[in-house]
Enzyme design. Structure first.
Site, PDB file in Angstrom:
ATOM      1  N   LYS A  91       4.373  -3.866  -0.215  1.00  0.00           N
ATOM      2  CA  LYS A  91       3.228  -4.807  -0.706  1.00  0.00           C
ATOM      3  C   LYS A  91       3.708  -6.417  -0.181  1.00  0.00           C
ATOM      4  O   LYS A  91       4.854  -6.872  -0.578  1.00  0.00           O
ATOM      5  CB  LYS A  91       3.006  -4.748  -2.033  1.00  0.00           C
ATOM      6  CG  LYS A  91       1.580  -5.135  -2.405  1.00  0.00           C
ATOM      7  CD  LYS A  91       1.324  -4.880  -3.812  1.00  0.00           C
ATOM      8  CE  LYS A  91       0.142  -5.361  -4.576  1.00  0.00           C
ATOM      9  NZ  LYS A  91       0.110  -5.136  -5.958  1.00  0.00           N
TER      10      LYS A  91
HETATM   11  C1  E4P Z   1      -3.279  -5.500  -7.133  1.00  0.00           C
HETATM   12  O1  E4P Z   1      -2.564  -5.078  -6.452  1.00  0.00           O
HETATM   13  C2  E4P Z   1      -2.564  -6.317  -8.152  1.00  0.00           C
HETATM   14  O2  E4P Z   1      -1.420  -5.723  -8.884  1.00  0.00           O
HETATM   15  C3  E4P Z   1      -3.417  -6.364  -9.648  1.00  0.00           C
HETATM   16  O3  E4P Z   1      -4.653  -5.855  -9.570  1.00  0.00           O
HETATM   17  C4  E4P Z   1      -3.806  -7.737 -10.298  1.00  0.00           C
HETATM   18  O4  E4P Z   1      -4.632  -7.626 -11.210  1.00  0.00           O
HETATM   19  P1  E4P Z   1      -4.846  -8.644 -12.380  1.00  0.00           P
HETATM   20  O5  E4P Z   1      -5.424  -9.735 -11.782  1.00  0.00           O
HETATM   21  O6  E4P Z   1      -5.480  -8.085 -13.648  1.00  0.00           O
HETATM   22  O7  E4P Z   1      -3.192  -9.176 -12.797  1.00  0.00           O
END
Ligand code: E4P
Length: 218
Positions: free
Chosen positions: A87
């Protein structure tokens, strides 16, 4: 539509996997910190533990923000298990790194995406997944679902193979709307997956069926 769970909690990952509908996991540094995981070796061991639960697609986020650092860290993460997807944040060196990982056959998830322009760059760099953050856009009074629709349209125009991974999903309507739009994947907390089960007519209908069955079999 594929379902990923957005957590680093092993219990929650097991619960979603046991339901039989889980296609992958996304984590981020905040989610790892929430589980109290710190230190390079512990982080790697935790990713391995997640990989041991699910069949594929475990997004592990790099911390480095410079090209060389992202490449070094991403390669180390990719070595943990074939299920790892590296990522990478949507920044200049991140885009360059995604291009390099793509040429080297390492799968990537481009994260922290908030605009169609960023989505085009990530696709052109060869990202395997693109993570637009719906909930965080909603938080600043922009409709996050509009971005999912816009990216779907653009990717279909050009046949980009990057999969649209709707992220920052806060409730079931986000997920259902993403399915209508045609997002390839939705990543969400366990609660959202479990909330899909709920309907008061299911509960009252089952209660009546069981009561009638009991009466008839007394
Ligand atoms: C995606 O990969 C992120 O980890 C995640 O969806 C972020 O979500 P949040 O805005 O609820 O922290």
């Amino acid at each position: 539509m594929q379902f990923f769970i957005d957590t680093a909690n092993l219990g929650e990952i097991k619960e979603a996997y046991d339901l039989g509908v889980l296609d992958g996991v996304t984590t981020n540094p905040s989610l790892m910190a929430k589980e109290g995981i710190s230190g390079a070796d512990n982080v790697k061991a935790h990713y391995k533990a997640i990989c041991n639960i699910v069949d594929n697609n475990v997004s592990a986020e790099v911390i480095a923000t410079d090209f060389d650092g992202i490449i070094k860290e991403g390669r180390e993460l990719a070595k943990i298990d074939d299920k790892i997807v590296v990522k990478v944040p949507m920044i200049k060196d991140g885009v360059k790194a995604i291009k390099k990982f793509s040429s080297d056959g390492i799968r990537t998830n481009c994260t922290l995406v908030f605009s169609a322009g960023q989505a085009i760059l990530a696709a052109k760099a060869g990202a395997s997944y693109l993570s637009p953050f719906i909930g965080r856009l909603d938080d600043i009074s922009q409709d996050g679902l509009d971005l999912i629709a816009q990216v779907r349209h653009i990717y279909d125009n050009y046949g980009y193979e990057t999969e649209v991974l709707a992220a920052s999903i806060r409730h079931t309507m986000h997920l259902i709307k993403c399915a209508e739009i045609g997002a390839d994947v939705a990543t969400c907390p366990l609660k959202v997956i479990m909330d899909l089960l709920k309907h008061p007519l299911t509960d009252s209908g089952l209660e009546k069926f069981l009561a009638d069955h009991k009466k008839a079999n007394q």
